[in-house]
Design an enzyme around this catalytic site. Structure first.
Site, mmCIF file in Angstrom:
data_model
loop_
_atom_site.group_PDB
_atom_site.id
_atom_site.type_symbol
_atom_site.label_atom_id
_atom_site.label_comp_id
_atom_site.label_asym_id
_atom_site.label_seq_id
_atom_site.Cartn_x
_atom_site.Cartn_y
_atom_site.Cartn_z
ATOM 1 N N HIS A 56 0.595 -1.277 0.184
ATOM 2 C CA HIS A 56 -0.352 -0.077 0.229
ATOM 3 C C HIS A 56 0.819 1.181 0.272
ATOM 4 C CE1 HIS A 56 -3.353 -2.070 1.015
ATOM 5 N NE2 HIS A 56 -2.795 -2.971 1.634
ATOM 6 N N TYR A 103 3.540 -5.640 9.659
ATOM 7 C CA TYR A 103 3.691 -4.291 9.618
ATOM 8 C C TYR A 103 4.706 -3.479 10.104
ATOM 9 C CZ TYR A 103 -1.005 -3.333 7.720
ATOM 10 O OH TYR A 103 -2.415 -3.376 7.302
#
Length: 360
Positions: A62, A332
């Site tokens: 992303h 993450y």
């Protein structure tokens, strides 16, 4: 002085056995023995491999996005199934990020890939609820190992610009859910705006009420804007930043809104497999309205240096048995640490808006 009594062999063996077990447990936890376990760095490297080159300072997945801010107005209905403060009647500040799939911050928006919304919701008691959602209700693979395999198999061949068919065939043979996801994307409407997409939690979570009853739940943010689709046959004709430019122009005219819908699992629903949609009638609760009234480039927004780890949850919301959740948290963290060490980057979209050439 009387001689010391010998220690019976039983206790000695027991103590020695316990010590050995503790050593083995430590070695296993450290990953020094036992089967090779996947960590966040393994997945991050797979993402970098898929992109073909590292984009310093950008997210590994992303990578292309803009910041958002607004608020969530809870109506109190969610308190029936969760003690989370975010469901108590009130208005809570939200910051977040819109993005599209992929590790290339300069990729075109003219691709049939999922659009995403990440949020950080804060309540007055200092708790946080972080969410990372896609506009697809299912995920292509059920595990971290599957995700790594997906990244390797879908890396574009420089000669054709497409993945190697043989590698894709082998991937689908091992993970049929990849084909199911491809079929879904091919048939589903591709939202024409970041504002008219429904964003799904993908994974199941748990919610616990004031009586201590815990339920499995998935959620989605359903837009008030009517869904319209892009013409998939002519996606290559879209300007590179079409979705983001449209969202910026739309927000300049007024806010966009979504309803938070909590969907409660039925008996028999799979809660540990994000590749499987819950089908048939389900009980759902409209818990309130998310309003996004500002969007901005990452240089000036609050989202660039945030890690939208979906396992950071307030009291009253917990993790399910889905193994992807732990994997997502590790990835993450790994991605955040890498890009933080590379220094801040200019947002590709922000640079365009300022009339500057994007960083390459």
């Amino acid at each position: 002085m009387s001689p010391k009594k010998p220690v019976p062999p039983g206790p000695v063996l027991f103590i020695g056995g316990v010590a050995a077990l503790l050593v083995l447990a430590f070695l296993w936890a450290a990953g020094w023995i036992g089967p090779k376990r996947i960590n966040g760095g393994d997945v991050t490297r797979a993402l970098e491999y898929n992109t073909g080159k590292k984009q310093p300072g950008f997210r590994r997945a992303h990578a292309k996005g803009i910041c958002l801010s607004g608020n969530f107005a809870a109506n109190g209905a969610g308190s029936e199934i969760s003690t989370a403060k975010a469901f108590e009647p009130g208005t809570y500040p939200v910051i977040g990020r819109f993005s599209v799939a992929g590790g290339n911050p300069l990729a075109t928006d003219g691709r049939n890939v999922f659009h995403s919304m990440a949020l950080l919701l804060k309540t007055p008691d200092g708790q946080q609820w972080r969410m990372a959602m896609d506009h697809t209700p299912i995920f292509p693979v059920p595990s971290a190992a599957g995700f790594i395999a997906l990244q390797h198999a879908t890396r574009p061949d420089p000669a054709t610009g497409k993945p190697d068919p043989a590698k894709m065939k082998a991937l689908i043979a091992e993970y049929p859910s990849v084909k199911a996801f491809q079929d879904y994307l091919a048939k589903a409407v591709l939202p024409s705006s970041l504002a008219n997409a429904t964003y799904y939690s993908i994974n199941a979570f748990t919610m616990t009420d004031s009586a201590g009853r815990t339920r499995f739940v998935r959620w989605q943010f359903e837009p008030e804007a009517a869904l319209t689709g892009l013409d998939k046959a002519h996606l290559d004709q879209l300007p590179r930043d079409a979705l983001f430019q449209e969202m910026i122009a739309r927000t300049a005219k007024g806010p966009s809104r979504w309803h938070l819908i909590l969907t409660i699992a039925n008996p028999g629903d799979e809660t540990d497999n994000a590749t499987v949609a819950w089908t048939g009638p389900h009980r759902s609760i409209d818990a309130g309205v998310l309003t996004v009234d500002k969007v901005m480039p990452e240089e000036v927004g609050a989202c660039r240096d945030l890690n939208f780890d979906p396992t950071i949850l307030p009291s009253g919301i917990g993790l399910s048995d889905d193994p992807l959740l732990a994997a997502r948290s590790k990835v993450y963290s790994s991605s955040f640490q890498r890009r933080a060490g590379e220094g801040p980057h200019p947002s590709a979209i922000g640079s365009d808006l300022a009339g500057k050439e994007p960083a390459r």
